[in-house]
Write a protein that holds these residues in place. Structure first.
Motif: not given
Ligand code: AKG
Length: 286
Positions: A116-131
């Motif tokens: 979303p605008p202004e405070t849209g969530h950052p993503f920390p470093m990760h690999q998608d294999n963790a999910f």
């Protein structure tokens, strides 16, 4: 066979760096339709806040932003919208997947990520294999861009060549309890990554083991991306999101193993409300 969409140079770039930017996979008209359908999904179905949890939040956001920051998300858009079903079988895109994965390609999931605008969530470093842990690297994530991206709205960023290390241990618990899987911020910093800004209608693809993340959206408009996950049909899933669920074959065939049964015709989700809970409530999913 659907193949030869990518040049040998593009395939070599993906194999070496673990990601690839593919401009104009979708036409402006297709992108307009997907964006309109996405807006409908955001209004009617998406979770208004599926934020990731964990100590990384204090590293990438100040206290005020951290309180306000949100991620609008949902899984499996193609179960809800015909336009998104057509998206996952787009001929050009499927040809790219065959070039990278081989003849027999299965769709694994689709997931909306809207900052979303202004405070849209950052993503920390990760690999998608963790999910959604898989046996091997024959898995490509595809980010469909519905908006132009740049630093200010949090474009996707990669650690080039990181897929070659295979699956890395992620932080999944803190003294306070379970958190969303992510890599330690002191060893894997967003500032050390390569930004890949892209335009509306482009896709950016990456390997399931490629380390990646993105910054906060600081603009006054939403940043809309949808991730599609494709795998070689014989790359067996070990844990996480959508495990055990058959996916649509988008190219080739599903080989039959000796004694293998047909898929059950019973519904695989017995509690659809639980299945939609955000990551903080459902371990290993997001
Ligand atoms: O939407 C983003 O900026 C990050 C996407 C991402 O990390 C992912 O799809 O795994």
């Amino acid at each position: 066979m659907l193949t030869n969409q990518l040049t040998p140079e593009q395939i070599a770039f993906y194999r070496e760096h673990g990601y690839l930017h593919l401009p104009r996979i979708f036409t402006p008209a297709e992108t307009d339709e997907l964006a309109a359908e996405l807006d409908w999904l955001i209004e009617k179905w998406a979770l208004p806040d599926a934020s990731w949890s964990g100590p990384w939040r204090q590293v990438y956001m100040n206290a005020d932003t951290e309180k306000k920051s949100k991620l609008v998300a949902m899984h499996d858009l193609h179960f809800y919208s015909g336009a998104w079903s057509r998206c996952v079988t787009n001929r050009n895109l499927v040809r790219c997947m065959v070039d990278l994965l081989g003849r027999d390609v299965e769709l694994h999931h689709t997931t909306m990520h809207v900052k979303p605008p202004e405070t849209g969530h950052p993503f920390p470093m990760h690999q998608d294999n963790a999910f959604y842990e898989h046996t091997d690297g024959r898995y490509v994530d595809v980010l469909v861009h519905l908006d132009n991206t740049r630093h200010e709205n949090g474009e996707i960023r990669f650690l080039p060549g990181s897929h070659k290390s295979g699956y890395l241990p992620h932080i999944t618990r803190t003294p306070a309890g379970a958190c969303t899987p992510h890599l330690p911020t002191d060893k894997y910093a967003l500032d050390q990554t390569v930004p890949v800004p892209a335009a509306r209608g482009d896709v950016v693809i990456f390997n399931i083991f490629t380390v990646h993340g993105s910054h906060l959206n600081q603009t006054n408009e939403a940043r809309r991306l949808v991730r599609l996950g494709y795998r070689h049909v014989e790359n067996v899933q070990l844990s996480g999101q959508s495990k055990g669920r058959p996916g649509l074959m988008v190219a080739g065939r599903r080989p039959r193993q000796p004694g293998q049964e047909l898929f059950s015709t019973e519904m695989f989700v017995t509690n659809p409300v639980a299945a939609l809970k955000p990551a903080t409530d459902v371990a290993g999913a997001r």
